[in-house]
Motif scaffolding. Structure first.
Motif, mmCIF file in Angstrom:
data_model
loop_
_atom_site.group_PDB
_atom_site.id
_atom_site.type_symbol
_atom_site.label_atom_id
_atom_site.label_comp_id
_atom_site.label_asym_id
_atom_site.label_seq_id
_atom_site.Cartn_x
_atom_site.Cartn_y
_atom_site.Cartn_z
ATOM 1 N N ASN A 94 0.812 -1.214 0.000
ATOM 2 C CA ASN A 94 0.000 0.000 0.000
ATOM 3 C C ASN A 94 0.846 1.266 0.000
ATOM 4 O O ASN A 94 0.522 2.245 -0.676
ATOM 5 N N ASN A 95 1.924 1.244 0.763
ATOM 6 C CA ASN A 95 2.799 2.402 0.832
ATOM 7 C C ASN A 95 3.398 2.701 -0.547
ATOM 8 O O ASN A 95 3.456 3.861 -0.987
ATOM 9 N N GLU A 96 3.806 1.656 -1.236
ATOM 10 C CA GLU A 96 4.412 1.824 -2.559
ATOM 11 C C GLU A 96 3.376 2.247 -3.600
ATOM 12 O O GLU A 96 3.663 3.067 -4.483
ATOM 13 N N ILE A 97 2.167 1.694 -3.492
ATOM 14 C CA ILE A 97 1.104 2.058 -4.423
ATOM 15 C C ILE A 97 0.800 3.546 -4.331
ATOM 16 O O ILE A 97 0.689 4.247 -5.345
ATOM 17 N N ILE A 98 0.677 4.024 -3.117
ATOM 18 C CA ILE A 98 0.386 5.445 -2.922
ATOM 19 C C ILE A 98 1.548 6.296 -3.424
ATOM 20 O O ILE A 98 1.350 7.375 -4.006
ATOM 21 N N GLY A 99 2.763 5.816 -3.249
ATOM 22 C CA GLY A 99 3.927 6.530 -3.775
ATOM 23 C C GLY A 99 3.853 6.657 -5.293
ATOM 24 O O GLY A 99 4.164 7.716 -5.858
ATOM 25 N N VAL A 100 3.430 5.580 -5.953
ATOM 26 C CA VAL A 100 3.283 5.613 -7.416
ATOM 27 C C VAL A 100 2.210 6.627 -7.808
ATOM 28 O O VAL A 100 2.398 7.441 -8.713
ATOM 29 N N LEU A 101 1.066 6.585 -7.125
ATOM 30 C CA LEU A 101 -0.057 7.457 -7.473
ATOM 31 C C LEU A 101 0.235 8.929 -7.179
ATOM 32 O O LEU A 101 -0.427 9.818 -7.736
ATOM 33 N N ARG A 102 1.191 9.182 -6.333
ATOM 34 C CA ARG A 102 1.541 10.560 -6.005
ATOM 35 C C ARG A 102 2.525 11.182 -6.991
ATOM 36 O O ARG A 102 2.455 12.376 -7.286
ATOM 37 N N SER A 103 3.446 10.376 -7.510
ATOM 38 C CA SER A 103 4.560 10.998 -8.241
ATOM 39 C C SER A 103 5.000 10.304 -9.537
ATOM 40 O O SER A 103 5.972 10.734 -10.137
ATOM 41 N N LYS A 104 4.303 9.266 -9.958
ATOM 42 C CA LYS A 104 4.794 8.533 -11.136
ATOM 43 C C LYS A 104 3.755 8.449 -12.250
ATOM 44 O O LYS A 104 3.434 7.376 -12.754
ATOM 45 N N ASN A 105 3.243 9.622 -12.621
ATOM 46 C CA ASN A 105 2.373 9.716 -13.787
ATOM 47 C C ASN A 105 3.212 9.331 -15.012
ATOM 48 O O ASN A 105 4.182 10.016 -15.350
ATOM 49 N N THR A 106 2.882 8.232 -15.660
ATOM 50 C CA THR A 106 3.713 7.699 -16.738
ATOM 51 C C THR A 106 3.265 8.220 -18.098
ATOM 52 O O THR A 106 2.096 8.073 -18.473
ATOM 53 N N PRO A 107 4.159 8.854 -18.852
ATOM 54 C CA PRO A 107 3.773 9.391 -20.168
ATOM 55 C C PRO A 107 3.502 8.292 -21.184
ATOM 56 O O PRO A 107 3.921 7.142 -21.013
ATOM 57 N N ILE A 108 2.803 8.668 -22.243
ATOM 58 C CA ILE A 108 2.519 7.762 -23.348
ATOM 59 C C ILE A 108 3.282 8.222 -24.587
ATOM 60 O O ILE A 108 3.730 9.361 -24.668
ATOM 61 N N GLN A 109 3.433 7.314 -25.539
ATOM 62 C CA GLN A 109 3.994 7.668 -26.835
ATOM 63 C C GLN A 109 2.825 7.948 -27.779
ATOM 64 O O GLN A 109 2.166 7.036 -28.253
ATOM 65 N N LEU A 110 2.558 9.209 -28.012
ATOM 66 C CA LEU A 110 1.452 9.623 -28.866
ATOM 67 C C LEU A 110 1.958 9.764 -30.301
ATOM 68 O O LEU A 110 3.047 10.287 -30.529
ATOM 69 N N SER A 111 1.164 9.307 -31.263
ATOM 70 C CA SER A 111 1.576 9.429 -32.658
ATOM 71 C C SER A 111 0.387 9.773 -33.541
ATOM 72 O O SER A 111 -0.762 9.464 -33.216
ATOM 73 N N PHE A 112 0.664 10.440 -34.652
ATOM 74 C CA PHE A 112 -0.366 10.725 -35.643
ATOM 75 C C PHE A 112 0.297 11.024 -36.978
ATOM 76 O O PHE A 112 1.426 11.498 -37.036
ATOM 77 N N ASN A 113 -0.405 10.696 -38.057
ATOM 78 C CA ASN A 113 0.036 11.052 -39.405
ATOM 79 C C ASN A 113 -1.125 10.864 -40.372
ATOM 80 O O ASN A 113 -2.149 10.271 -40.040
ATOM 81 N N ASN A 114 -0.966 11.411 -41.562
ATOM 82 C CA ASN A 114 -1.922 11.194 -42.658
ATOM 83 C C ASN A 114 -3.371 11.530 -42.308
ATOM 84 O O ASN A 114 -4.288 10.873 -42.794
ATOM 85 N N GLN A 115 -3.570 12.553 -41.489
ATOM 86 C CA GLN A 115 -4.930 13.007 -41.210
ATOM 87 C C GLN A 115 -5.290 14.084 -42.235
ATOM 88 O O GLN A 115 -4.558 15.052 -42.406
ATOM 89 N N ASP A 116 -6.412 13.914 -42.931
ATOM 90 C CA ASP A 116 -6.762 14.837 -44.015
ATOM 91 C C ASP A 116 -7.323 16.167 -43.533
ATOM 92 O O ASP A 116 -7.247 17.169 -44.242
ATOM 93 N N ARG A 117 -7.912 16.174 -42.317
ATOM 94 C CA ARG A 117 -8.538 17.394 -41.812
ATOM 95 C C ARG A 117 -8.275 17.536 -40.315
ATOM 96 O O ARG A 117 -7.872 16.588 -39.646
ATOM 97 N N LEU A 118 -8.535 18.733 -39.805
ATOM 98 C CA LEU A 118 -8.392 18.951 -38.365
ATOM 99 C C LEU A 118 -9.343 18.042 -37.593
ATOM 100 O O LEU A 118 -9.002 17.569 -36.502
ATOM 101 N N GLU A 119 -10.520 17.799 -38.148
ATOM 102 C CA GLU A 119 -11.493 16.925 -37.485
ATOM 103 C C GLU A 119 -10.936 15.506 -37.339
ATOM 104 O O GLU A 119 -11.126 14.851 -36.311
#
Length: 347
Positions: A94-119
């Motif tokens: 529990n102590n470690e879980i709370i430590g993760v939830l407090r300070s270890k927001n993990t980023p994602i690898q976001l990607s995009f290409n070939n979108q024809d419009r802003l929508e």
């Protein structure tokens, strides 16, 4: 004597009770409290999540949910929940879980290409971060932002450079847009801006030409040659005569962006649209798609040649046959037309 025995018994009971309490505290704080078989699991906490809502998300992942609640309360986490994407590893206490939830927001690898419009871009991004497509398209088209950064509604798509980026899942629409502006300015460094100036185009105009090149050929090694054709036409005052711009104009005119158009007909060339480069000279008002970086760089480093025409090469599918004269082009085109007619492609 009797009193001494009572005191000794009380002392012994105190020791046992203290020991049991210490054991309980130890078990609650330091014993493993995960309830999943995989090595790790991802916990997504939306912005504005209250503790009752968090319990519905995290309790199924825990062996002793109520023990976690007590520790979360003792450590003040209940009143300080942070949104984000968290990776919980098997065997955490529990102590470690709370430590993760407090300070270890993990980023994602976001990607995009070939979108024809802003929508389309908004839809693609909303599947990867917390911001929804409605909030994204709203900030993408914000008139003040667009104007301040020297774009128009037609050219705004040019600001989004397709690539892989690291983002926190709980990124807002505005935060995403601001990051993309920074990436745009980073991409258009002194070297690329100098090349654009050298060929007589602004960065946005380069993206417009690149979007046509992108639609014309999927072959990265052919893109500089195709770019050279269009710049030869443009620099000599010719109309671009680009089929992909006509297809874009048809879709925009119909409001049907899902339409599949495999063949441009002569009647299509009469469509009155600023995107119809058979009818109007110069560049279309904006990009007709989101070009890859390879297409942008293909325009900046276009192949110097004397070709003004090209048509699909039916002897080497995916590539094109290039011609310097209309007579050469018509011979190449006849071969292509004969082939496409045999395939029964009418539209």
């Amino acid at each position: 004597m009797y009193i001494k025995r009572i005191l000794l018994l009380i002392a012994l009971l105190g020791l046992v009770g203290g020991g049991l309490f210490a054991y309980y505290v130890y078990q609650t704080v330091f014993s493993p409290n995960t309830n999943f078989d995989s090595e790790s699991t991802v916990l997504i906490i939306p912005t504005g999540t209250t503790y009752p809502k968090l319990k519905t998300l995290i309790h199924p992942l825990l062996k002793d949910p109520f023990g976690f609640d007590k520790i979360a309360d003792k450590k003040g986490y209940i009143k300080n929940i942070k949104a984000g994407r968290y990776i919980l590893k098997q065997g955490l206490n529990n102590n470690e879980i709370i430590g993760v939830l407090r300070s270890k927001n993990t980023p994602i690898q976001l990607s995009f290409n070939n979108q024809d419009r802003l929508e389309d871009l908004a839809g693609r991004i909303s599947k990867q971060i917390e911001a929804d497509s409605i909030s994204l398209i709203k900030v993408f088209k914000d008139e003040t932002f667009v104007k301040e950064n020297e774009f128009t509604e037609d050219t705004a798509l040019a600001m989004y450079i397709p690539n892989k980026y690291e983002f926190f899942w709980n990124t807002s629409a505005v935060q995403f847009r601001e990051r993309m502006l920074k990436e745009y300015n980073r991409f258009w460094n002194k070297v690329r801006r100098a090349k654009a100036k050298e060929i007589g185009l602004s960065p946005t105009e380069v993206v417009v030409v690149a979007s046509i090149v992108q639609k014309e050929t999927a072959k990265v090694d052919e893109r500089p040659r195709v770019a050279g054709v269009y710049l030869n036409r443009y620099n000599n005052g010719w109309r671009l005569d680009a089929d992909p711009t006509v297809i874009y104009a048809i879709k925009k005119h119909r409001g049907d962006w899902e339409a599949v158009i495999k063949r441009v007909l002569y009647k299509d060339l009469e469509l009155d649209s600023p995107y119809n480069t058979y009818k109007y000279g110069g560049l279309p008002p904006g990009p007709i798609a989101m070009p890859d970086i390879s297409s942008i760089d293909a325009v900046l480093n276009y192949e110097k040649h004397e070709y003004y025409f090209f048509v699909a090469n039916v002897e080497n599918f995916g590539y094109h046959k290039f011609a310097k004269t209309i007579a050469q082009h018509n011979r190449n085109k006849k071969q292509y037309v004969n082939w496409i007619n045999k395939q029964g492609v009418k539209r």
